[in-house]
Each structure stands twice: as C-alpha cells, then as structure tokens.
Design an enzyme around this catalytic site. Structure first.
Site, PDB file in Angstrom:
ATOM      1  N   GLY A 137      28.971  44.960  44.000  1.00  0.00           N
ATOM      2  CA  GLY A 137      28.150  44.209  44.945  1.00  0.00           C
ATOM      3  C   GLY A 137      27.248  45.158  45.711  1.00  0.00           C
TER       4      GLY A 137
ATOM      5  N   GLN B  87      21.570  48.048  52.092  1.00  0.00           N
ATOM      6  CA  GLN B  87      22.147  49.290  51.572  1.00  0.00           C
ATOM      7  C   GLN B  87      21.109  50.134  50.825  1.00  0.00           C
ATOM      8  OE1 GLN B  87      25.739  47.076  49.881  1.00  0.00           O
ATOM      9  NE2 GLN B  87      26.547  49.124  50.255  1.00  0.00           N
TER      10      GLN B  87
ATOM     11  N   CYS C 243      33.335  50.809  49.282  1.00  0.00           N
ATOM     12  CA  CYS C 243      31.936  50.472  49.520  1.00  0.00           C
ATOM     13  C   CYS C 243      31.044  51.604  49.044  1.00  0.00           C
ATOM     14  CB  CYS C 243      31.726  50.232  51.018  1.00  0.00           C
ATOM     15  SG  CYS C 243      30.055  49.759  51.471  1.00  0.00           S
ATOM     16  N   LEU C 244      29.933  51.243  48.410  1.00  0.00           N
ATOM     17  CA  LEU C 244      28.985  52.250  47.952  1.00  0.00           C
ATOM     18  C   LEU C 244      28.359  53.014  49.116  1.00  0.00           C
ATOM     19  CD1 LEU C 244      27.227  50.253  45.084  1.00  0.00           C
ATOM     20  CD2 LEU C 244      29.044  51.982  44.880  1.00  0.00           C
TER      21      LEU C 244
ATOM     22  N   HIS D 243      32.395  40.648  52.019  1.00  0.00           N
ATOM     23  CA  HIS D 243      32.115  42.071  52.243  1.00  0.00           C
ATOM     24  C   HIS D 243      30.604  42.310  52.291  1.00  0.00           C
ATOM     25  CE1 HIS D 243      32.794  46.508  51.401  1.00  0.00           C
ATOM     26  NE2 HIS D 243      31.525  46.359  51.030  1.00  0.00           N
ATOM     27  N   GLU D 244      29.893  41.764  51.303  1.00  0.00           N
ATOM     28  CA  GLU D 244      28.433  41.974  51.244  1.00  0.00           C
ATOM     29  C   GLU D 244      27.721  41.261  52.392  1.00  0.00           C
ATOM     30  OE1 GLU D 244      27.302  44.309  49.453  1.00  0.00           O
ATOM     31  OE2 GLU D 244      29.130  44.536  48.297  1.00  0.00           O
TER      32      GLU D 244
ATOM     33  N   HIS E 298      27.522  43.239  55.483  1.00  0.00           N
ATOM     34  CA  HIS E 298      26.390  44.180  55.516  1.00  0.00           C
ATOM     35  C   HIS E 298      25.150  43.519  56.122  1.00  0.00           C
ATOM     36  CE1 HIS E 298      27.869  47.732  53.485  1.00  0.00           C
ATOM     37  NE2 HIS E 298      28.366  46.995  52.497  1.00  0.00           N
TER      38      HIS E 298
END
Length: 188
Positions: free
Chosen positions: A46, A51, A113-114, A155-156, A159
């Site tokens: 995701g 991001q 997470c990225l 989660h996304e 952000h």
C-alpha cells in the site's frame, strides 16, 4: 511511469493532512501509475500519495496474493538465486476514501511501513470497516472490507490524516522505533 522517492519519518511532510482530489485528469492517472511502480519496487502492499510528496487524498493497494496455480519462478536478488511462487496482482485505487462504519471488533496486526523502513509493531485496529471512495473517473464506490484489506486501508488512510502507524504506539515504543530507524540510516 517513474519510481518516486518515498518520504521517510521524521520528514514533516508526512504529518500533513491531505486535501481532497478535485481533478480527475491525466495527471492523476500518471501519479497513480508512478505510485504503483514505486510501491512494487519497494515490495510494499500500500502507498498513500503523501508518501511520495503529493498531499492529496489518494492511495493505492495491492495485497499481491500468491498464485497457487502458477509454476514457481526463479529469480536473482543481490546475486543470490532462489525460487518463489508468483503473485496475482490486484491493483486497487482509492480516491477521496472515507471509513463509514468501523467495527467494534478489534484485531492486532503486525504492521510495517515504507516510510518507516525495517520497523514493525503490533497495532490494534477495527477488524472490519465499510469504505466509500471514488475511482480514477470520479465514480463513487462502497465496500465492506475485512482482514488484511481492512487493515491496509486503515493504515493508508492514516497517512492521509498525517498519522504514521508508529503514532499508535506508546511514547516509549515510538521513540525506540525512531531510534532504530536513525541507527539504520547511519549504518547505511
């Protein structure tokens, strides 16, 4: 398509609350293509637009489940050959998503997470939720989500509201996660 730089904590841009998407144009489609290419390159499932430095309410998800019917493939990473099971890609785009009805049932899932590389923590979230969003043409959709998809979308969406998964941790655990991230950067 292009691979974009993924912002990493503690970059202050990750704390921005993203604005609604108003233009459903070629620029939006190009951004989505870039986001998928960036996410796949980083082995993520995701990615939110913020991001990659775009503060708009847009996210992409692909849970990439293994394809049990496919023949195993050989590949090489870092000079090492190995075999892996191919995955089925199921890219999904969510424009202006909103959670309508989170369940009172909670589940604890280990998240990463990225934007916080190599840090993982158990996070408690609603195990199901109803989500409303628009597609790339502006058409509205609604769906009940559960399991990994429900966790990933929450989660996304965090952000989009300037929240990282480590913000759900105690101050002590969050501090430890950020120190681990800083040590990894210094070692690189």
């Amino acid at each position: 398509m292009a691979i974009r730089e993924i912002l990493e904590a503690p970059d202050p841009r990750l704390k921005i609350v993203s604005s609604p998407v108003e233009k459903f144009d070629e620029g939006l489609k190009t951004l989505v293509d870039d986001m998928f290419e960036t996410m796949y390159d980083a082995y993520g499932i995701g990615l939110a637009a913020i991001q990659v430095g775009e503060p708009i309410r847009l996210l992409v998800i692909d849970l990439q489940e293994e394809d049990p019917d496919a023949e195993p493939e050989e590949c090489e990473h870092d000079g090492t050959k190995h075999t892996h099971q191919p995955v089925k890609k199921d890219p999904r785009v969510f424009v202006n998503p909103e959670i309508l009805d989170p369940s009172t049932d909670k589940g604890i899932y280990q998240e990463g997470c990225l934007s916080v590389p190599d840090v993982y923590a158990d996070i408690e979230r609603p195990s199901r939720c109803r989500v409303r969003w628009q597609d790339l043409n502006g058409k509205q959709h609604e769906e009940d989500m559960s399991g990994m998809l429900a966790i990933c979308i929450q989660h996304e969406m965090d952000h989009l509201n300037g929240i990282l998964f480590i913000d759900h941790l105690s101050r002590l655990k969050r501090g430890m996660a950020l120190k681990k991230l800083q040590k990894a950067r210094q070692a690189a």
